[in-house]
Design an enzyme around this catalytic site. Structure first.
Site, PDB file in Angstrom:
ATOM      1  N   CYS A  57       4.755   4.740   9.975  1.00  0.00           N
ATOM      2  CA  CYS A  57       3.873   5.900  10.005  1.00  0.00           C
ATOM      3  C   CYS A  57       2.507   5.589   9.410  1.00  0.00           C
ATOM      4  O   CYS A  57       1.649   6.467   9.325  1.00  0.00           O
ATOM      5  CB  CYS A  57       4.523   7.082   9.285  1.00  0.00           C
ATOM      6  SG  CYS A  57       6.035   7.650  10.093  1.00  0.00           S
ATOM      7  N   GLU A  72       1.271   4.887   6.369  1.00  0.00           N
ATOM      8  CA  GLU A  72       0.723   5.403   5.124  1.00  0.00           C
ATOM      9  C   GLU A  72       0.776   4.373   4.000  1.00  0.00           C
ATOM     10  O   GLU A  72       0.316   4.628   2.897  1.00  0.00           O
ATOM     11  CB  GLU A  72       1.433   6.686   4.671  1.00  0.00           C
ATOM     12  CG  GLU A  72       2.877   6.508   4.254  1.00  0.00           C
ATOM     13  CD  GLU A  72       3.853   6.754   5.379  1.00  0.00           C
ATOM     14  OE1 GLU A  72       4.981   7.227   5.124  1.00  0.00           O
ATOM     15  OE2 GLU A  72       3.493   6.482   6.532  1.00  0.00           O
TER      16      GLU A  72
END
Length: 668
Positions: A358, A360
């Site tokens: 994702c 991050e």
């Protein structure tokens, strides 16, 4: 020596109604996704899950302190654990889904599979010539423990795939009924093709049949079929590449096929991201199923991104994004050079080589990451939030104490102690308090986290964390707390939220009795049911349709500047007709302010059957809500657990998350 929270303290919470978000939807998600079945066959209640997680956390601390003879203070630990308990129970912060599911279980405490507590990881193929099967088996092992993994294609053309030596006598391998046995079988198969080894015949007789309970990780067995199919498909891929330099397509195919096999394991969810060359037509066309029709059956298992270069021509990539939302962008130079952007270049993460699915977290090869999620909007004031950050930090830092089964991972983890303290409900907080106040909370909070890291790293006698903050997209965790996920805005004010539940789940009977619409899941009719939940987000919060692509990018850059020293996970939704032509210009401006970003063309209602979110009118919402009765999970736990009807007034709040994170990051 053991660690237990005082029963007198726990007694205050046994009969107390948890503050699950969105008038019951949060509890429904909890029961479906995170409540483990106990030895008596009953599901955990929230107070029990929180107790298991907190006791497991402080037990890890205690074992570390005692093992190194650093001086354990039982009284102080009890008081600290009670405060952590109260803040998790009250949804001020939550461990990741991996933590809610695994912390304090036999998986970690007896089997010591601490990797299962981590959200995500990354492995590079840059050294594939020497590593051979290692990057592939690492991804498989981590995925089977619920860890999402990123990888790159840098190993392409680094060595020749020699193929199997058909003149050698066939080797036989009886596959043990274990995670390790499955992984070893894939290693043997890959190495036989990479090193001109003997052909291999597998015996699947020991693998438990489909439907049997998996006691350690949970869920039920998939049987040997997915593994056998994986072996056959990997062989097919490598046969095509035999006698040639290993290709980009082969690397991605093998990792995607492994992901497909892991997903077939029922309870496990996998997430993959692959980073490729922005100038490689072979890579960019991997998801062009007109050119590569055979990949359509497994290409979906990864998000495909490129290592973008500052100043590059973004036009060709943006043309593809308008069609299908890929590729995403990761600026490796920014990932290595910056912590928070506002602090300027420090290059302390110069060994970073990729990121998690994702995006991050900036990560070195074979590095894992543990994330923890805080909810500023669930706090009374800044002082309350800063106190929560202490316990959120302590949870994530504690996870770094657990060794993994991979020496490469342990080496980088011991050096970096990387964690990611995230914030969710950004849209809600800005609506209620304004952007300037949010900036103040972020800046004060970041300073406090660095002080906590200094204090508790000294207490544990470990290095300070190389980085401490990020913004995760959230999966269903934010539902529990009644928060919008990460930096994302809701799709609409009123909508139907569709949730996938096992056909055999005990949750279905009370849902149906309460009047919730259920139907078989398209494509998985034999195993999965879709439940429809009407939702009202309430007044005040702007929806995606009100927020331009440029504003979404600005919020991501704002968080990268003032909060995330790792990265900000953000999927920008855009109108293909009006904003699509602006994509390359937006990237030119924001390439200096971001470390990664992805885009998704806004979908029309009814784009495909059983969309996770379907916008409805206020009238339709009230009609649906009026038909719902009391939802009670009494048969699940032995105690009657009531989920309130979804309210039908204008102040009722509900959850939202972006399209791209719905299934991929579910347990992360």
């Amino acid at each position: 020596m053991d660690f237990k929270i005082s029963d007198n303290f726990i007694d205050k919470y046994r009969r107390k109604k948890p503050p699950f978000g969105f008038n019951g939807l949060g509890e429904l998600v909890y029961m479906r996704t995170y409540s483990r079945i106990k030895e008596n066959g009953k599901n955990e209640r929230w107070w029990e899950t929180v107790r298991r997680v907190v006791e497991g956390t402080y037990r890890m601390q205690m074992n570390w302190i005692n093992h190194h003879q650093l001086g354990w203070n039982a009284w102080q630990a009890q008081r600290s654990a009670q405060e952590m308990y109260a803040r998790i129970w009250g949804m001020k912060f939550l461990p990741p889904g991996r933590g809610l599911w695994s912390m304090g279980t036999d998986l970690t405490e007896k089997k010591e599979l601490y990797a299962a507590l981590n959200n995500c990881g990354f492995v590079s193929t840059a050294n594939l010539k020497n590593d051979l099967s290692k990057p592939f088996t690492f991804l498989m092992d981590a995925s089977m423990l619920g860890v999402g993994v990123g990888f790159d294609t840098k190993g392409a053309e680094s060595f020749e795939v020699k193929g199997q030596n058909k003149d050698k006598q066939t080797d036989f391998y009886e596959i043990p009924d274990t995670r390790e046995g499955w992984i070893e079988s894939v290693k043997l198969l890959l190495d036989s093709y990479f090193t001109y080894g003997a052909p291999i015949k597998f015996d699947y007789g020991l693998v438990r049949p489909a439907g049997e309970v998996i006691k350690g990780f949970g869920g039920v067995a998939s049987g040997p079929d997915p593994l056998q199919e994986l072996h056959e498909q990997i062989s097919s891929v490598l046969e095509k590449n035999t006698g040639k330099l290993i290709s980009v397509t082969t690397i991605v195919d093998i990792q995607n096929l492994i992901g497909k096999c892991v997903v077939a394991g029922n309870v496990r969810r996998t997430a993959e991201i692959v980073f490729g060359d922005p100038y490689s037509d072979e890579y960019l066309n991997l998801k062009n199923y007109k050119l590569n029709p055979d990949r359509e059956m497994y290409g979906w298992t990864s998000n495909n991104s490129v290592f973008a270069e500052l100043g590059m021509d973004y036009g060709p990539a943006c043309e593809r994004i308008v069609d299908n939302g890929e590729p995403g962008f990761a600026w490796l130079e920014n990932m290595q050079a910056y912590s928070r952007v506002r602090n300027g270049k420090d290059w302390k993460d110069h060994r970073v080589s990729g990121g998690n699915p994702c995006l991050e977290q900036s990560l070195e090869s074979y590095e894992l990451c543990c994330l923890v999620e805080t909810f500023p909007n669930n706090h009374d004031d800044l002082e309350d939030f800063i106190k929560t950050l202490k316990y959120a930090y302590l949870y994530a830092k504690t996870v770094t104490l657990g060794k993994t089964q991979w020496s490469e991972t342990n080496r980088v983890a011991l050096r970096n102690r990387r964690i990611g303290t995230s914030v969710s409900g950004v849209a809600q907080f800005i609506t209620n308090n304004g952007l300037h106040e949010f900036k103040n909370w972020l800046e004060e909070g970041y300073v406090a986290l660095q002080e906590y890291d200094n204090q508790y790293s000294d207490w544990l006698a470990v290095p300070r964390s190389i980085k401490t903050t990020s913004v995760k997209p959230s999966g269903t965790v934010s539902l529990l707390a009644g928060a919008t996920p990460g930096v994302h805005f809701p799709e609409s004010r009123f909508y139907i939220r569709r949730m996938r539940i096992s056909k055999h789940s005990e949750l279905l009977e009370p849902l149906r009795k309460a009047g919730y619409h259920t139907e078989p899941a398209k494509g998985s009719e034999d195993s999965t049911i879709v439940v429809e939940v009407p939702v009202d987000m309430g007044k005040g919060i702007r929806t995606v349709g009100d927020v331009s692509m440029w504003e979404q990018l600005s919020i991501a850059a704002f968080m990268q500047k003032y909060w995330a020293d790792n990265q900000v996970s953000c999927t920008v939704t855009f109108d293909p007709k009006t904003e699509g032509p602006q994509l390359e210009y937006a990237l030119q401006y924001f390439q200096y302010q971001l470390k990664g970003i992805s885009f998704l063309p806004r979908m029309k209602a009814g784009a495909y059957a059983q969309m996770p979110y379907e916008e409805i009118s206020k009238k339709k919402y009230k009609q649906l809500i009026s038909k719902l009765g009391r939802l009670t999970f009494g048969t699940i736990s032995g105690e009657e657990a009531e989920v309130d009807r979804f309210c039908n007034n204008d102040t009722c709040m509900e959850e939202e998350q972006t399209w791209s994170e719905i299934e991929v990051c579910e347990l992360n």
